[in-house]
Design an enzyme around this catalytic site. Structure first.
Site, mmCIF file in Angstrom:
data_model
loop_
_atom_site.group_PDB
_atom_site.id
_atom_site.type_symbol
_atom_site.label_atom_id
_atom_site.label_comp_id
_atom_site.label_asym_id
_atom_site.label_seq_id
_atom_site.Cartn_x
_atom_site.Cartn_y
_atom_site.Cartn_z
ATOM 1 N N GLU A 1 0.830 -1.211 0.000
ATOM 2 C CA GLU A 1 0.000 0.000 0.000
ATOM 3 C C GLU A 1 0.865 1.262 0.000
ATOM 4 O O GLU A 1 0.476 2.297 -0.545
ATOM 5 C CB GLU A 1 -0.955 0.023 1.195
ATOM 6 C CG GLU A 1 -2.112 -0.968 1.092
ATOM 7 C CD GLU A 1 -1.760 -2.356 1.574
ATOM 8 O OE1 GLU A 1 -0.580 -2.609 1.930
ATOM 9 O OE2 GLU A 1 -2.678 -3.213 1.610
ATOM 10 N N PHE B 1 -12.416 -7.399 13.457
ATOM 11 C CA PHE B 1 -11.299 -7.875 12.647
ATOM 12 C C PHE B 1 -10.917 -6.814 11.618
ATOM 13 O O PHE B 1 -11.766 -6.301 10.897
ATOM 14 C CB PHE B 1 -11.672 -9.182 11.939
ATOM 15 C CG PHE B 1 -10.570 -9.702 11.057
ATOM 16 C CD1 PHE B 1 -9.347 -10.084 11.598
ATOM 17 C CD2 PHE B 1 -10.743 -9.778 9.685
ATOM 18 C CE1 PHE B 1 -8.326 -10.541 10.784
ATOM 19 C CE2 PHE B 1 -9.722 -10.232 8.861
ATOM 20 C CZ PHE B 1 -8.512 -10.621 9.417
ATOM 21 N N GLN B 2 -9.654 -6.492 11.557
ATOM 22 C CA GLN B 2 -9.111 -5.493 10.626
ATOM 23 C C GLN B 2 -9.776 -4.131 10.775
ATOM 24 O O GLN B 2 -9.955 -3.401 9.813
ATOM 25 C CB GLN B 2 -9.157 -5.995 9.182
ATOM 26 C CG GLN B 2 -8.242 -7.186 8.984
ATOM 27 C CD GLN B 2 -7.960 -7.507 7.539
ATOM 28 O OE1 GLN B 2 -8.791 -7.284 6.661
ATOM 29 N NE2 GLN B 2 -6.765 -8.036 7.282
ATOM 30 N N MET C 1 23.829 9.255 4.051
ATOM 31 C CA MET C 1 23.620 10.534 4.737
ATOM 32 C C MET C 1 23.801 10.376 6.247
ATOM 33 O O MET C 1 24.329 11.259 6.918
ATOM 34 C CB MET C 1 22.223 11.077 4.415
ATOM 35 C CG MET C 1 21.995 12.490 4.911
ATOM 36 S SD MET C 1 23.200 13.647 4.230
ATOM 37 C CE MET C 1 22.302 14.261 2.811
ATOM 38 N N LYS D 1 -17.700 -1.165 4.914
ATOM 39 C CA LYS D 1 -18.005 -2.150 3.871
ATOM 40 C C LYS D 1 -19.485 -2.142 3.497
ATOM 41 O O LYS D 1 -19.841 -2.203 2.319
ATOM 42 C CB LYS D 1 -17.586 -3.537 4.353
ATOM 43 C CG LYS D 1 -17.746 -4.606 3.288
ATOM 44 C CD LYS D 1 -17.127 -5.931 3.729
ATOM 45 C CE LYS D 1 -17.177 -6.935 2.587
ATOM 46 N NZ LYS D 1 -16.561 -8.216 2.973
HETATM 47 C C1 LIG Z 1 11.866 5.986 6.230
HETATM 48 C C2 LIG Z 1 13.117 6.657 6.674
HETATM 49 N N1 LIG Z 1 13.883 6.079 7.631
HETATM 50 C C3 LIG Z 1 15.018 6.670 8.034
HETATM 51 C C4 LIG Z 1 15.422 7.863 7.491
HETATM 52 C C5 LIG Z 1 16.702 8.529 7.959
HETATM 53 N N2 LIG Z 1 17.651 8.607 6.838
HETATM 54 C C6 LIG Z 1 17.813 9.739 6.106
HETATM 55 S S1 LIG Z 1 18.888 9.531 4.863
HETATM 56 C C7 LIG Z 1 19.207 7.939 5.290
HETATM 57 C C8 LIG Z 1 20.162 7.106 4.511
HETATM 58 C C9 LIG Z 1 19.667 6.777 3.144
HETATM 59 O O1 LIG Z 1 20.479 5.795 2.604
HETATM 60 P P1 LIG Z 1 20.515 5.525 1.059
HETATM 61 O O2 LIG Z 1 19.127 5.378 0.558
HETATM 62 O O3 LIG Z 1 21.437 4.417 0.784
HETATM 63 O O4 LIG Z 1 21.027 6.888 0.479
HETATM 64 P P2 LIG Z 1 22.500 7.540 0.564
HETATM 65 O O5 LIG Z 1 22.453 8.573 1.643
HETATM 66 O O6 LIG Z 1 23.455 6.453 0.857
HETATM 67 O O7 LIG Z 1 22.694 8.150 -0.781
HETATM 68 C C10 LIG Z 1 18.465 7.583 6.418
HETATM 69 C C11 LIG Z 1 18.510 6.283 7.085
HETATM 70 C C12 LIG Z 1 14.572 8.444 6.511
HETATM 71 N N3 LIG Z 1 14.844 9.618 5.959
HETATM 72 N N4 LIG Z 1 13.457 7.806 6.120
#
Ligand SMILES: Cc1ncc(C[n+]2csc(CCOP(=O)(O)OP(=O)(O)O)c2C)c(N)n1
Ligand SMILES: [Mg+2]
Lengths: 177, 567
Positions: B58, B120-121, B479, B170
């Site tokens: 979803e 349920f659900q 990051m 529903k």
């Molecule tokens: C759903 C979610 N969980 C955690 C984060 C925190 N977060 C921000 S950037 C990042 C790393 C992203 O890694 P990647 O997709 O490999 O991108 P890169 O920075 O390596 O280019 C994280 C964990 C987020 N923004 N979104």
């Protein structure tokens, strides 16, 4: 500073949650919130007392405005208005102090609405100062239980009519728009 | 099928009313995932004239609807069943809410009589989504359904757009009602949109612009939403005003234009961040002064008067006080400003100062060693002529995409801004591709983000969506690693993904999506060309330099002037 907001909302399920949720999530301090139906069954009136500086209150009003179910909102703090609160106080009242309590009740133009063997229920209405004062006056006897409604308010004079006229005007607008 | 009652008005089931409403609202594509509570609705969708895209989660559906909306400018629609189906939408709804994207989200619910019994659900989805929707509805009576559908579309798409959830029990979908005509009248007396800016405020703003020596236009997502990019360009050119953008404003102003300065904020350009500090008039249009943009507030635009134009009155004065607030539609406001500024102006000294900053501090990286992620984006830009529709995920790759993929047009760069939700990029690209079947759509993603919705490879494969996935594979939550490098003594706590990462090429191939891996500089261009020339979907897994950093960077909570620029 405390502000009093008069808010007309749709009389629908969930509206109170929307308003309360907004205050909670944006960290605004609600002092009191009173809600009830109005002369128009599709509209409820909320009176909200909220504490905050001007910037906060402006944000509160703007955010409230954004709720689809908020029809009309005014900050009536600076407007002449009648503000009232109702309190019920269950106070200890052994027979030998009852006379004294009744004198206090008299002074505040309050009423005794229930009598038990060793306690009374006092009902009072008034503005916040008066309610605080009667509470303070009864405290030495021992307050067992207390319930306050929170403030409700109406603007003095004929402005209320305008509010209602506005409301029906808006109804027309949205019907045609 | 309408049940004809021998000349009497025909009655429709709730499901039929929903389909009719979608058609009347001009919806051609919906994204969704079925389940018990929406079975009657899905039965009606079977054979309906609306295209339904079955995603594999979803969250994929709601992000795809979001991408569809951002690229097309029309509302995105998605459907999920009650309970877990609906709760799986939460991230996507929040994402659309934070970035003001118009969505109509239909969720199934247990029958009216079962609500409130932990059936349920059953999940209280109107309760759950109250803080993350523009508005939501729980349908309690089939007779209200058509009206609610109309109101949902109206609220989602007007004023400041946003997601609207319609929760449909529903039994409502099988009960019948007479629908005299669609759309039924709106019953929204508490909803007013102020589009026309106040003429006196416009006049005041025009005077300030005419007087300003160092004016700066500051464009956000609202410019794109209102379609005000032409007016923005006209105002900038006529009054000779340089332009900075937020990430959400990317596309609001052509980045190859001589008046373009750059993106402002945490990973903005030096010139843009300096310009904010030095301007004497900042004209914010459809921006909300987010903390990633302003840095520490007390010195943000400290030499400037601020004009703030926004359709949402609550944004004005929320984070930054505005000297001249203008509530209204950005396009109308800019037109009015143009009308009130008949005489062209020039600001040669101001422009020269900005140019000097740009020349002194261009975006840069070390081109001579290793497979640099920035270069991958530059090559992609070169090979697509900057004409692709780009969606990104969240992380370093997102910032490099912003920095090294300049765009010329609105609705050609989509990214999760306010929420910063990893997992957005790939499903959003699917939605973008469905909105613009003829366009080259590229998802720039990271190895972390990609794995948050990699199941959507199945959707891409099944519908043959020719999305190109460019995976900047650094084997890190890059990051996070960068922040750990800068602010936590290089203690890379749980941010190294390399050992657990799958073979992304094999993964894509398992779904029937062709893929190549790039490990050497010499392989990149050909790999990108192959991907772009391929008729269907394609994945390029680029093993980029693992510890590259996104620069410049304003540390969180610092002033915009305090940038880490790097060597
Ligand atoms: C759903 C979610 N969980 C955690 C984060 C925190 N977060 C921000 S950037 C990042 C790393 C992203 O890694 P990647 O997709 O490999 O991108 P890169 O920075 O390596 O280019 C994280 C964990 C987020 N923004 N979104
Ligand atoms: Mg990574």
């Amino acid at each position: 500073m405390k502000h009093t907001l008069a808010v007309l909302v749709e009389n629908k399920p969930g509206v109170l949650t929307r308003v309360a949720g907004l205050f909670a999530r944006r960290g605004y301090n609600i002092e009191s919130l009173a809600v009830g139906p109005t002369e128009n069954p599709s509209v409820s009136r909320m009176t909200i007392v909220v504490e905050g500086d001007d910037h906060t209150i402006e944000q509160v009003c703007k955010q409230l405005h954004k709720l689809i179910d908020v029809i009309k909102l005014s900050d009536i703090t600076q407007d002449p208005h009648v503000g009232r609160e109702l309190v019920l106080i269950k106070v200890n009242a052994e027979p030998h102090v009852r006379g004294e309590i009744m004198q206090i009740v008299e002074v505040f133009r309050a009423r005794i609405v229930d009598i038990a063997r060793d306690s009374l229920i006092v009902e009072a209405t008034g503005d916040e100062d008066k309610i605080n004062a009667i509470e303070a006056a009864l405290r030495p006897f021992g307050i067992r239980e207390l319930a306050r409604t929170g403030k409700i308010a109406l603007v003095r004079g004929s402005r209320g009519k305008v509010l209602e006229a506005d409301l029906s005007e808006q109804e027309n607008v949205s019907q045609t728009g | 099928m309408a049940i004809g009652d021998c000349g009497a008005k025909s009655k429709l089931t709730g499901s039929q009313i929903i389909i009719k409403a979608l058609q009347e609202e001009g919806v051609d594509t919906v994204f969704g995932y079925p389940g018990g509570a929406v079975l009657p609705l899905y039965d009606e969708l079977y054979g309906a004239k609306i295209r339904h895209i079955l995603t594999r989660h979803e969250q994929g559906a709601v992000h795809a609807a979001d991408g569809y909306a951002r690229v097309s400018g029309r509302p995105g629609v998605c459907i999920a069943t009650s309970g877990p189906g609906a709760t799986n939408l939460i991230t996507g709804i929040t994402n659309a809410f934070m970035d003001s994207v118009p969505l109509v989200v239909l969720t199934g619910q247990v029958g009216v009589g079962m609500i409130g019994r932990d059936s349920f659900q059953e999940a209280d989805i109107t309760g759950i989504t109250m803080p993350i929707t523009k508005h939501n509805f729980l349908v309690r009576d089939v007779n209200e359904l058509a009206g609610i559908m109309h109101e949902a579309f109206y609220i989602a798409t007007t004023g400041r757009p946003g997601p609207v959830v319609v929760d449909i029990p529903k039994d409502i979908t099988t009960q019948t009602a007479v629908v005299e005509r669609y759309p039924p009248p709106l019953n929204l007396r508490g909803y007013r949109v102020c589009r026309e800016p106040h003429p006196l405020q416009i006049l005041q703003a025009a005077r300030s612009i005419a007087r300003a020596e160092r004016p700066l236009l500051f464009a956000g997502g609202g410019v794109i939403t209102s379609g005000a990019h032409e007016e923005l360009k006209a105002l900038a050119e006529k009054q000779d005003i340089p332009v900075i953008i937020t990430m959400m404003g990317k596309g609001a102003f052509p980045e190859d234009h001589p008046l373009f300065v750059g993106m402002v904020g945490m990973h903005g350009t030096v010139a843009a961040n300096y310009a904010v500090g030095e301007c004497d008039l900042l004209i914010g249009i459809g921006v909300r002064f987010d903390d990633r943009v302003t840095g520490k507030l007390d010195k943000f635009a400290s030499k400037a008067r601020i004009i703030h134009i926004d359709i949402d009155a609550a944004e004005i004065g929320k984070n930054v006080p505005a000297h001249i607030p203008i509530v209204g539609d950005a396009r109308l406001a800019l037109r009015a400003l143009l009308d009130n500024l008949p005489r062209p102006a020039v600001h040669p000294d101001w422009r020269a100062r900005i140019r000097a900053w740009q020349e002194e501090h261009p975006l840069h990286y070390d081109r001579n060693c290793g497979l640099k992620p920035q270069w991958v984006i530059e090559e992609l830009h070169r090979l697509t002529g900057g004409e692709a529709i780009v969606s990104t995920d969240v992380g370093q790759h997102q910032m490099w995409a912003v920095q090294y993929y300049p765009v010329k047009r609105p609705r050609s760069f989509i990214s999760s801004g306010g929420l910063g939700a990893m997992g957005f990029g790939v499903p959003a690209a699917m939605g973008a591709q469905l909105a613009r079947p003829e366009a080259t759509v590229v998802a720039i993603t990271g190895d972390g983000s990609f794995q948050m919705n990699s199941q959507e490879l199945a959707t891409i494969s099944f519908y043959r969506l020719p999305v190109k996935i460019i995976l900047l594979d650094n084997g890190y939550l890059g990051m996070v690693r960068q922040w750990q490098e800068f602010f936590f003594d290089r203690r890379y706590s749980y941010s190294d993904l390399a050992a657990g990462n799958p073979d992304f090429v094999k993964l894509a191939e398992a779904y029937g999506v062709p893929a190549v891996r790039v490990t050497e500089v010499s392989q990149l261009t050909e790999a990108l060309e192959t991907a772009l020339e391929h008729k269907g979907p394609f994945l390029v897994d680029v093993k980029v330099d693992r510890e590259e950093n996104v620069l410049p960077m304003v540390p969180p909570g610092a002033h915009l002037r305090e940038m880490i620029v790097g060597g």
